[in-house]
Scaffold this active site. Structure first.
Site, PDB file in Angstrom:
ATOM      1  N   TYR A  39      -1.911  -0.465  10.493  1.00  0.00           N
ATOM      2  CA  TYR A  39      -1.571  -1.027   9.231  1.00  0.00           C
ATOM      3  C   TYR A  39      -0.896  -0.913   9.066  1.00  0.00           C
ATOM      4  CZ  TYR A  39      -3.845  -1.138   4.546  1.00  0.00           C
ATOM      5  OH  TYR A  39      -3.833  -1.213   3.076  1.00  0.00           O
ATOM      6  N   SER A  46       1.128  -1.130   0.356  1.00  0.00           N
ATOM      7  CA  SER A  46       0.259   0.196   0.121  1.00  0.00           C
ATOM      8  C   SER A  46       0.920   1.078  -0.515  1.00  0.00           C
ATOM      9  CB  SER A  46      -0.945  -0.113   1.409  1.00  0.00           C
ATOM     10  OG  SER A  46      -1.265   1.365   1.282  1.00  0.00           O
TER      11      SER A  46
END
Ligand SMILES: NC(=O)c1ccc[n+]([C@@H]2O[C@H](COP(=O)([O-])OP(=O)(O)OC[C@H]3O[C@@H](n4cnc5c(N)ncnc54)[C@H](OP(=O)(O)O)[C@@H]3O)[C@@H](O)[C@H]2O)c1
Length: 267
Positions: free
Chosen positions: A147, A134
């Site tokens: 995250y 990501s």
């Protein structure tokens, strides 16, 4: 033969649909929701089997390997490590429990499945692994620390694996999506405003990048491509990035996720 994790919806489903168009394609689809996997397998123009598994379970990697050996002759050309999730919250709110659940799914499960399947990938070389990281694995925002930590870890491990597996004919590619509208990451806050709507992209674009980073042999792809700028700015102008990301206007950059609603029970 390719394995796609997180294939029931979103980026994984779009990836399965993209890979299925390749000549001679054969797929193993992995996620927890068996009904969705079966429905997808039935709609694809190639042979596809399903493994309904929670990837954080101890026996998940072994079950996937057994399926490849029993149903697909043990050959593995591509592993797409895509399954992942996010549960927003500050560190003060979520603490180590929230860091741990991100690491279990977004990092540990990827490492465990890769460890189990690496012998098959080496035996099938030239072959490839694609890790779906990501942009949050390059730049961390408020309420995404857990995250981001899992995706930063994934990127560090990915780069090392790339260097190690070259000699064995296993290409290791990485895809770094930005905001992509999916079930898990609906990006509702950004899509509601004309000013920010344009920065939200589609799972099909990521699927194309996964194809480039796997069979296509690319090492790294941001989706959309300009998101690479965020990573560059974080290194070149760290003070500026810190100032922007700790200001009030940055709040809208941390969008809610599907995991948020289930957050309280799961912690
Ligand atoms: N969308 C974005 O904006 C964005 C941005 C950057 C990176 N990413 C990354 O892209 C990947 C795919 O995300 P997405 O947007 O497609 O999310 P999504 O719509 O929530 O899909 C996630 C997939 O992972 C599966 N999954 C979740 N937990 C699992 C578990 N414990 N065991 C097995 N499978 C599990 C889900 O299937 P089941 O629920 O059926 O198990 C689903 O198929 C993730 O790694 C995510 O971090 C997404």
């Amino acid at each position: 033969m390719a394995v796609v994790t997180g294939a029931s919806v979103g980026i994984g489903r779009a990836t399965a649909e993209r890979l299925a168009r390749d000549p001679g394609a054969e797929l193993v689809l992995v996620a927890r929701r068996e009904e969705l996997l079966r429905e997808l397998a039935g709609s694809l123009p190639c042979r596809a089997t399903c493994v309904a598994a929670d990837l954080t379970d101890e026996d998940a990697p072994g079950r996937i390997r057994a399926q490849i050996e029993a149903e697909h002759g043990g050959r593995l050309d591509l592993l797409v490590n895509n399954a992942g999730a996010a549960w927003r919250g500050t560190f003060a709110e979520g603490g180590h429990a929230n860091v741990r659940r991100h690491m279990e799914l977004n990092f540990d499960a990827v490492v465990r499945l890769t460890e189990e399947l690496l012998p098959l990938l080496r035996a099938s070389a030239p072959s490839a692994i694609v890790n779906v990281a990501s942009t949050a694995g390059r730049v961390s925002r408020a309420r995404t620390g857990s995250y981001s930590a899992s995706k930063f870890a994934l990127i560090g491990w990915n780069d090392s694996l790339y260097a190690e597996e070259r000699a064995h004919g296993v290409h290791v590619g990485m895809v770094l999506p930005g905001y992509i509208q999916t079930e898990g990451f609906p990006a509702t806050e950004l899509r509601q405003k004309a000013l920010t709507r344009w920065i939200v992209s589609k799972p099909e674009k990521v699927a194309e990048a996964i194809h480039e980073a796997g069979p296509g042999g690319k090492a790294e792809r941001y989706v959309p491509r300009p998101y690479a700028l965020a990573a560059v700015l974080r290194i070149v102008t760290p003070r500026l990035v810190r100032r922007v990301l700790s200001g009030g206007a940055a709040e809208s950059l941390t969008t809610s996720t599907a995991g948020d609603s289930a957050s309280a029970d799961a912690l």
